[in-house]
Design an enzyme around this catalytic site. Sequence first.
Site, short mmCIF file in Angstrom:
data_model
loop_
_atom_site.label_atom_id
_atom_site.label_comp_id
_atom_site.label_asym_id
_atom_site.label_seq_id
_atom_site.Cartn_x
_atom_site.Cartn_y
_atom_site.Cartn_z
N PRO A 83 45.92 34.51 41.96
CA PRO A 83 44.63 34.77 41.29
C PRO A 83 43.46 34.13 42.03
O PRO A 83 43.54 32.97 42.41
CB PRO A 83 44.82 34.12 39.92
CG PRO A 83 45.84 33.04 40.15
CD PRO A 83 46.75 33.56 41.22
N THR A 84 42.40 34.87 42.24
CA THR A 84 41.18 34.32 42.82
C THR A 84 39.99 34.86 42.03
O THR A 84 39.68 36.05 42.11
CB THR A 84 41.03 34.68 44.31
OG1 THR A 84 41.11 36.09 44.46
CG2 THR A 84 42.08 34.02 45.17
N TYR A 135 43.61 30.13 32.40
CA TYR A 135 43.28 28.71 32.28
C TYR A 135 43.45 28.40 30.80
O TYR A 135 42.73 28.95 29.96
CB TYR A 135 41.85 28.44 32.74
CG TYR A 135 41.72 28.32 34.24
CD1 TYR A 135 42.39 27.32 34.92
CD2 TYR A 135 40.93 29.20 34.97
CE1 TYR A 135 42.28 27.20 36.31
CE2 TYR A 135 40.80 29.08 36.35
CZ TYR A 135 41.48 28.07 37.01
OH TYR A 135 41.37 27.95 38.37
N THR A 159 47.72 28.31 34.72
CA THR A 159 47.32 27.36 35.78
C THR A 159 47.06 25.99 35.17
O THR A 159 46.26 25.86 34.24
CB THR A 159 46.05 27.87 36.49
OG1 THR A 159 46.35 29.15 37.05
CG2 THR A 159 45.62 26.92 37.60
N HIS A 279 46.61 24.68 44.65
CA HIS A 279 45.39 25.47 44.46
C HIS A 279 44.74 25.79 45.82
O HIS A 279 43.52 25.80 45.94
CB HIS A 279 44.41 24.72 43.55
CG HIS A 279 43.63 25.60 42.61
ND1 HIS A 279 43.94 25.74 41.29
CD2 HIS A 279 42.54 26.38 42.80
CE1 HIS A 279 43.08 26.57 40.70
NE2 HIS A 279 42.22 26.98 41.60
N ARG A 282 42.18 23.30 47.21
CA ARG A 282 40.80 23.32 46.69
C ARG A 282 40.56 22.28 45.62
O ARG A 282 39.44 22.14 45.14
CB ARG A 282 40.51 24.71 46.11
CG ARG A 282 40.44 25.79 47.14
CD ARG A 282 40.54 27.16 46.53
NE ARG A 282 39.45 27.53 45.65
CZ ARG A 282 38.26 27.98 46.05
NH1 ARG A 282 38.01 28.09 47.34
NH2 ARG A 282 37.33 28.31 45.19
N ARG A 314 49.48 32.54 56.09
CA ARG A 314 48.59 33.36 56.92
C ARG A 314 49.37 34.28 57.86
O ARG A 314 48.79 35.06 58.59
CB ARG A 314 47.68 32.46 57.81
CG ARG A 314 46.85 31.44 57.06
CD ARG A 314 45.68 32.09 56.33
NE ARG A 314 44.85 31.08 55.71
CZ ARG A 314 45.06 30.59 54.48
NH1 ARG A 314 46.06 31.05 53.74
NH2 ARG A 314 44.27 29.68 53.96
C1 LIG Z 1 38.18 31.65 46.18
C2 LIG Z 1 39.38 31.23 45.42
C3 LIG Z 1 39.38 31.31 44.02
C4 LIG Z 1 40.49 30.90 43.29
N1 LIG Z 1 40.49 31.04 41.93
C5 LIG Z 1 41.61 30.70 41.24
C6 LIG Z 1 41.67 30.91 39.83
O1 LIG Z 1 40.73 31.41 39.23
N2 LIG Z 1 42.80 30.55 39.20
C7 LIG Z 1 43.88 30.00 39.85
O2 LIG Z 1 44.90 29.71 39.24
N3 LIG Z 1 43.84 29.81 41.18
C8 LIG Z 1 42.75 30.15 41.88
N4 LIG Z 1 42.73 29.97 43.23
C9 LIG Z 1 43.91 29.44 43.92
C10 LIG Z 1 44.82 30.58 44.36
O3 LIG Z 1 45.41 31.22 43.25
C11 LIG Z 1 45.96 30.09 45.25
O4 LIG Z 1 46.63 29.02 44.61
C12 LIG Z 1 45.50 29.64 46.64
O5 LIG Z 1 44.42 30.43 47.09
C13 LIG Z 1 46.65 29.73 47.63
O6 LIG Z 1 46.29 29.27 48.87
P1 LIG Z 1 45.81 30.23 50.09
O7 LIG Z 1 44.42 30.63 49.76
O8 LIG Z 1 45.91 29.35 51.26
O9 LIG Z 1 46.74 31.43 50.12
C14 LIG Z 1 41.63 30.39 43.97
C15 LIG Z 1 41.61 30.31 45.36
C16 LIG Z 1 40.53 30.73 46.09
C17 LIG Z 1 40.56 30.66 47.59
#
Ligand SMILES: Cc1cc2nc3c(=O)[nH]c(=O)nc-3n(C[C@H](O)[C@H](O)[C@H](O)COP(=O)(O)O)c2cc1C
Length: 381
Positions: A83-84, A135, A159, A279, A282, A314
């Site tokens: 999810p993003t 969430y 999450t 995450h 992040r 990647r």
């Molecule tokens: C821009 C962005 C937004 C994200 N938003 C969420 C979110 O809303 N909920 C969540 O559980 N994870 C979120 N994530 C984390 C991703 O689900 C995931 O765990 C992570 O991107 C995996 O790493 P990768 O980007 O290296 O593939 C987000 C990640 C990114 C990059």
Amino acid sequence: VTQGRRVLGRTVGDVREQARKRIPNGLFEFIDRGSEDELAVANNLKAFDRVKLRPRVLVDVSERDTATTLFGHPVSMPLAIAPTGSAGLVWFEGQLAIARAAASAGVPFTLATRSLTSIEAIAESAGGDLWFQLYPSTPSARSLMQRAWKCGFEILVVTVDTPVSPLRHYNLENGFSLPFTPSVRALRDMLGHPRWLVGVLGRYLLRGGMPRFENLPGSPKVTRGAPTSEMLVGDFDWDDLQRLRERWPGRLVVKGMLHVRDAIRAVECGADGVIVSNHGGRNLDSSVSPLDVLRDIVEEIAGRATVLMDGGIRRGSDIVKVVALGASAGMVGRATLYGAAISGEDGAAHVLRILKEELSYTLAMTGSPTIADLGSEVLMP
Ligand SMILES: Cc1cc2nc3c(=O)[nH]c(=O)nc-3n(C[C@H](O)[C@H](O)[C@H](O)COP(=O)(O)O)c2cc1C
């Protein structure tokens, strides 16, 4: 592969560089960067470099099959879309673009709570295997779950790794925190990317206003005033998880754990799966990489629940490493976001094609004709 007159990058790394040029810098940083000193993002990638593969030779790999099953469903490769929340900012209706690409590619798509496209719109026009990310302290969690279930989302991804808002100072500086905070700097950045301004923001405005968190009722426009951390995970605890489990009729997967004991506890609460994740680097900057703790977690709970992992995938060879370490599948967040940023559904589909081709190539190189052949055999001890 050409898209119009443009040539799409040959690797996820190339596509990332194209995305960097295509969208405003602040937005690119928002999807690409990490927190604090960004150690976790770098370490997630380095963890994959540290794992080396040990090929078997003289195996007939003239026919390879990347397909497998995930939660009983056939998938074209051991991968799902993570999810993003911000996918809808990199492309007009970006969530839908990625969801459609995932459906065509035969991999599951996870819709974020804080999506800019509604649960209903995704269900109506995406197709494929749909998972819904929650969430858990979102005020409307209960109704979101009902809506998702009614729309055919079979898996709920809860999450749990965001107890407070992460420290991402650059977002505040460049104005691209989510929700979006207008500033002179952000405006200049956007004006410097007219294709994005017209093709993404312009289309939202034409349709009736600034993009919104469509799943959150009465949701403010995606403007100043980010939801507080309390609205994400807050004081949600193990007892709450247990209760949530009892309310959700489908499969439940807990996302964002790195500790063996937490994975065990999630399974004891009735989780059908866990996503080993930081995450995407992040949140907690000093976090271990999920890849480094994957094997321990698999050893403890394999057979009782499905283990997935994300953070740093990647390359197709990264998927091989994740599966060889015992996960049922990996997940990608940024990779398909980069694709969507350069060309919407086609761009996301292109990234999924790259990953699948590289996966097939690595299967051949390691002497593993099928996903079932991947095990500790191909890893250095
Ligand atoms: C821009 C962005 C937004 C994200 N938003 C969420 C979110 O809303 N909920 C969540 O559980 N994870 C979120 N994530 C984390 C991703 O689900 C995931 O765990 C992570 O991107 C995996 O790493 P990768 O980007 O290296 O593939 C987000 C990640 C990114 C990059």
